[in-house]
Design an enzyme around this catalytic site. Structure first.
Site, mmCIF file in Angstrom:
data_model
loop_
_atom_site.group_PDB
_atom_site.id
_atom_site.type_symbol
_atom_site.label_atom_id
_atom_site.label_comp_id
_atom_site.label_asym_id
_atom_site.label_seq_id
_atom_site.Cartn_x
_atom_site.Cartn_y
_atom_site.Cartn_z
ATOM 1 N N HIS A 1 -1.743 -5.330 1.446
ATOM 2 C CA HIS A 1 -3.052 -5.953 1.201
ATOM 3 C C HIS A 1 -2.855 -7.377 0.695
ATOM 4 O O HIS A 1 -1.930 -7.640 -0.054
ATOM 5 C CB HIS A 1 -3.836 -5.172 0.132
ATOM 6 N N GLU B 1 -9.933 -9.480 -7.466
ATOM 7 C CA GLU B 1 -8.926 -8.428 -7.282
ATOM 8 C C GLU B 1 -7.852 -8.493 -8.369
ATOM 9 O O GLU B 1 -7.415 -7.457 -8.875
ATOM 10 C CB GLU B 1 -8.308 -8.548 -5.881
ATOM 11 N N TYR C 1 -12.507 -2.270 -2.964
ATOM 12 C CA TYR C 1 -13.046 -2.300 -1.598
ATOM 13 C C TYR C 1 -14.570 -2.273 -1.555
ATOM 14 O O TYR C 1 -15.158 -1.817 -0.565
ATOM 15 C CB TYR C 1 -12.442 -1.151 -0.788
ATOM 16 N N ASN D 1 -1.807 -0.085 7.302
ATOM 17 C CA ASN D 1 -1.186 -1.361 7.659
ATOM 18 C C ASN D 1 -0.352 -1.974 6.537
ATOM 19 O O ASN D 1 -0.174 -3.176 6.455
ATOM 20 C CB ASN D 1 -2.237 -2.335 8.213
ATOM 21 N N LYS E 1 0.836 -1.200 0.000
ATOM 22 C CA LYS E 1 0.000 0.000 0.000
ATOM 23 C C LYS E 1 0.878 1.260 0.000
ATOM 24 O O LYS E 1 2.103 1.171 0.218
ATOM 25 C CB LYS E 1 -0.918 -0.038 1.226
HETATM 26 P P1 IDP Z 1 -7.544 -7.082 5.545
HETATM 27 O O1 IDP Z 1 -6.768 -6.024 4.792
HETATM 28 O O2 IDP Z 1 -6.735 -7.686 6.644
HETATM 29 O O3 IDP Z 1 -8.153 -8.116 4.624
HETATM 30 P P2 IDP Z 1 -10.206 -5.934 5.777
HETATM 31 O O4 IDP Z 1 -11.169 -6.226 6.863
HETATM 32 O O5 IDP Z 1 -10.485 -6.497 4.419
HETATM 33 O O6 IDP Z 1 -8.751 -6.357 6.293
HETATM 34 O O7 IDP Z 1 -10.121 -4.348 5.665
HETATM 35 C C1 IDP Z 1 -9.481 -3.731 4.564
HETATM 36 C C2 IDP Z 1 -8.600 -2.629 5.092
HETATM 37 O O8 IDP Z 1 -9.421 -1.629 5.683
HETATM 38 C C3 IDP Z 1 -7.639 -3.042 6.189
HETATM 39 O O9 IDP Z 1 -6.432 -3.589 5.700
HETATM 40 C C4 IDP Z 1 -7.410 -1.746 6.903
HETATM 41 O O10 IDP Z 1 -6.467 -0.923 6.212
HETATM 42 C C5 IDP Z 1 -8.779 -1.082 6.820
HETATM 43 N N1 IDP Z 1 -9.601 -1.371 7.997
HETATM 44 C C6 IDP Z 1 -10.250 -2.519 8.284
HETATM 45 N N2 IDP Z 1 -10.937 -2.446 9.442
HETATM 46 C C7 IDP Z 1 -10.740 -1.199 9.902
HETATM 47 C C8 IDP Z 1 -11.186 -0.498 11.093
HETATM 48 O O11 IDP Z 1 -11.935 -1.019 11.929
HETATM 49 N N3 IDP Z 1 -10.735 0.777 11.215
HETATM 50 C C9 IDP Z 1 -9.924 1.373 10.319
HETATM 51 N N4 IDP Z 1 -9.485 0.759 9.200
HETATM 52 C C10 IDP Z 1 -9.877 -0.511 8.997
HETATM 53 MG MG MG Z 2 -9.612 -7.834 3.145
#
Ligand code: IDP
Ligand code: MG
Length: 155
Positions: A118, A129, A52, A115, A12
């Protein structure tokens, strides 16, 4: 039985800006997964929304859409046995402070919103994707010739 799968992985914008691309790729290479497509690109609003779509309406959605467009990403396709799950283990939990020590997110990130990496979470999302970011002809899955050529040359 574990099966050969493909997954979509992206460094990212925060990971690219912080110079983490090489470190992240190294982890997947060392595991033995096979890199079969890669490009650096700026994510368009259309791509961000497609990527997303499952998160529409969530409180963090707008921030997530802006985050993925905040700078270039490095998009990749990796192939391997059970690679969808295996890659997510290497990445660590979504929340970096709950991620296992030694994973990408535990090592490099502090907050869930930023984070670093992805990875697809299922066969269906991997296929979806990959098709957002790559055309079929951009997948380079046949490159085992070199080892044969080197064997001939070096014995
Ligand atoms: P993942 O990336 O581990 O698959 P997902 O639930 O698909 O997690 O969420 C996509 C992205 O959205 C996450 O990587 C993170 O950057 C962001 N995200 C997910 N949940 C939250 C939250 O509760 N607060 C803020 N950002 C979130
Ligand atoms: Mg995800």
């Amino acid at each position: 039985m574990k099966q050969v799968e493909r997954t979509f992985i992206a460094v990212k914008p925060d990971g690219v800006e912080r110079g983490l691309v090489g470190n992240i790729i190294r982890r997947f290479e060392h595991k033995g997964f096979k890199l079969i497509a890669m490009k650096m690109l700026n994510v368009t609003p259309e791509m961000a929304k497609a990527h997303y779509a499952e998160h529409v309406g969530k409180p963090f959605y707008e921030r997530l859409i802006n985050y993925i467009q905040a700078g270039p990403i490095v998009a990749m396709v990796w192939e391997g046995l059970d690679v969808i799950k295996g890659a997510r283990v290497i990445m660590g939990s979504t929340n970096p402070n709950e991620a296992q020590v030694g994973t990408i997110r535990a090592d490099f990130a502090q907050v869930m919103e930023y984070n670093v990496v992805h990875g697809s979470d299922s066969l269906e999302s991997a296929e979806r994707e990959i098709s957002i970011y790559f055309k079929p002809e951009e997948i380079c899955d046949k490159y085992e010739n070199m080892s044969e050529i080197l064997k001939e040359r070096l014995g």
